[in-house]
Design an enzyme around this catalytic site. Structure first.
Site, PDB file in Angstrom:
ATOM      1  NE  ARG A  60       3.229  -3.751  -1.286  1.00 43.03           N
ATOM      2  CZ  ARG A  60       2.858  -5.023  -1.314  1.00 43.03           C
ATOM      3  NH1 ARG A  60       2.737  -5.687  -0.184  1.00 43.03           N
ATOM      4  NH2 ARG A  60       2.600  -5.634  -2.450  1.00 43.03           N
ATOM      5  CB  SER A  77       1.931  -6.741   3.919  1.00 42.91           C
ATOM      6  OG  SER A  77       1.286  -7.999   3.878  1.00 42.91           O
ATOM      7  CD  GLU A 130      -3.220  -2.148  13.959  1.00 45.18           C
ATOM      8  OE1 GLU A 130      -3.240  -3.042  13.091  1.00 45.18           O
ATOM      9  OE2 GLU A 130      -3.942  -2.165  14.987  1.00 45.18           O
ATOM     10  CG  PHE A 153      -5.145  -1.535   9.879  1.00 49.82           C
ATOM     11  CD1 PHE A 153      -6.530  -1.508   9.937  1.00 49.82           C
ATOM     12  CD2 PHE A 153      -4.539  -2.557   9.166  1.00 49.82           C
ATOM     13  CE1 PHE A 153      -7.295  -2.473   9.306  1.00 49.82           C
ATOM     14  CE2 PHE A 153      -5.296  -3.530   8.535  1.00 49.82           C
ATOM     15  CZ  PHE A 153      -6.675  -3.483   8.589  1.00 49.82           C
ATOM     16  CG  HIS A 190      -1.555  -2.586   1.564  1.00 52.92           C
ATOM     17  ND1 HIS A 190      -0.208  -2.698   1.804  1.00 52.92           N
ATOM     18  CD2 HIS A 190      -1.987  -3.796   1.126  1.00 52.92           C
ATOM     19  CE1 HIS A 190       0.174  -3.938   1.526  1.00 52.92           C
ATOM     20  NE2 HIS A 190      -0.870  -4.614   1.093  1.00 52.92           N
ATOM     21  CG  ASP A 233      -7.198  -7.187   1.287  1.00 53.26           C
ATOM     22  OD1 ASP A 233      -7.431  -8.369   0.963  1.00 53.26           O
ATOM     23  OD2 ASP A 233      -6.083  -6.798   1.631  1.00 53.26           O
TER      24      ASP A 233
END
Length: 317
Positions: free
Chosen positions: A12, A39, A60, A85, A111, A119
């Site tokens: 990331r 994130s 989104e 998402f 992710h 999560d």
């Protein structure tokens, strides 16, 4: 081609840094995020180029439509959020607005896979590659280490059309030598030669497969490793050649065994060279909450588990 020294980096962070490098060279690049820029690390681009960064909030679907509008206006658009998402929530907008019009939108989803960890199932995208590879005109890429993440983002910035690029939450151990490795979008990457079995993989399981192959060598099994960072369009030539040589294929992926890399491999071999294939990934199930490494172990994606499953598959006594 392979790394001389193993380094551990955040893909990331590499994504955010590469965006900044590209943004400095190309004023046409704009970046969108859905309230997760810290994130996804698009916050780096936001800090350096605030006039070209748009936080669309927890909306989104609106982000994808906004990305489409900017692309219609001639921009090269990078849109990011978590893989869950970015895909399942936005399929209508991606299919009917971005891909149908072949717009220059790069969906870089972080992710991905089971390693989202604590999560849990609601955030663990185990079907995202399946969704994206089924949409016409969408390219799907899953880089295997941070050097490849950088090169894939550079490729995306310079190649027109829709793309889905999946990177994990976890830090990645280096596989490729940055001085010699060159990303090639037209072929699978042979990471290791072997005559006994072919292992096909990509993403964060690439390092695990490399380590599993070392264990297999210790018991006299030489595995050929094919890395497929480009899941779609899937280039079958290296796979067919390897399957002819070894006669057995194993696919390892941090994704459901339904619709992802394993399905792409099976589809290609069914058409070009029917071969026995064993798929290692999550089954027809949702994920669960847990520490990242424990989840990899539970779903059979660590080097030790991959080694054990391949030994069982080959019926080695």
């Amino acid at each position: 081609m392979l790394a001389k020294n193993i380094e551990v980096k955040s893909p990331r962070n590499v994504y955010g840094e590469t965006l900044c490098e590209l943004g400095a060279k190309n004023p046409n690049i704009v970046v969108l995020d859905a309230d997760l820029s810290c994130s996804t690390q698009t916050c780096k681009f936001a800090k350096q180029f605030p006039e070209r960064f748009f936080n669309c909030g927890i909306a989104e679907q609106d982000m994808m439509t906004t990305a489409a509008g900017l692309a219609y206006g001639g921009k090269t658009v990078f849109a990011s959020t978590f893989a869950m998402f970015a895909t399942a929530r936005c399929l209508d907008q991606i299919r009917n607005t971005i891909c149908y019009s072949k717009l220059n939108v790069k969906i870089v989803a972080t992710h991905g896979g089971i390693t989202v960890g604590e999560d849990g199932a609601s955030h663990q995208a185990l079907e995202d590659i399946s969704y994206m590879r089924s949409i016409p005109d969408m390219r799907v890429l899953v880089p295997g280490d941070c050097e490849e993440v950088k090169q894939v983002i550079e490729y995306a910035a310079n190649t027109p059309g829709p793309m889905y690029i999946r990177i994990p939450r976890t830090n990645l151990k280096s596989v490729f030598n940055p001085e010699t490795y060159k990303f090639n979008q037209t072929a699978g990457v042979k990471v290791k030669d072997g005559d006994d079995i072919t292992i096909v993989t990509n993403g964060e399981t690439l390092y695990e497969v490399v380590e599993a192959a070392k264990k297999l060598s210790e018991v006299g099994i030489e595995a050929e490793i094919l890395h497929y960072p480009v899941v779609k369009p899937f280039r079958h030539i290296a796979l067919k050649q390897s399957a002819k040589k070894t006669g057995k294929v194993v696919v390892v992926e941090n994704h459901s065994i339904i619709g992802g890399l394993g399905s792409a491999v099976c589809e290609a071999l069914c058409q070009y060279y029917p071969t026995k294939v064993y798929r290692i990934g999550t089954k027809d199930t949702f994920g669960q909450s847990g520490e990242q490494r424990q989840l990899m172990e539970f779903y059979g994606l660590t080097d030790k588990k991959i080694y054990e499953k391949i030994i069982e598959f080959m019926d080695v006594k």
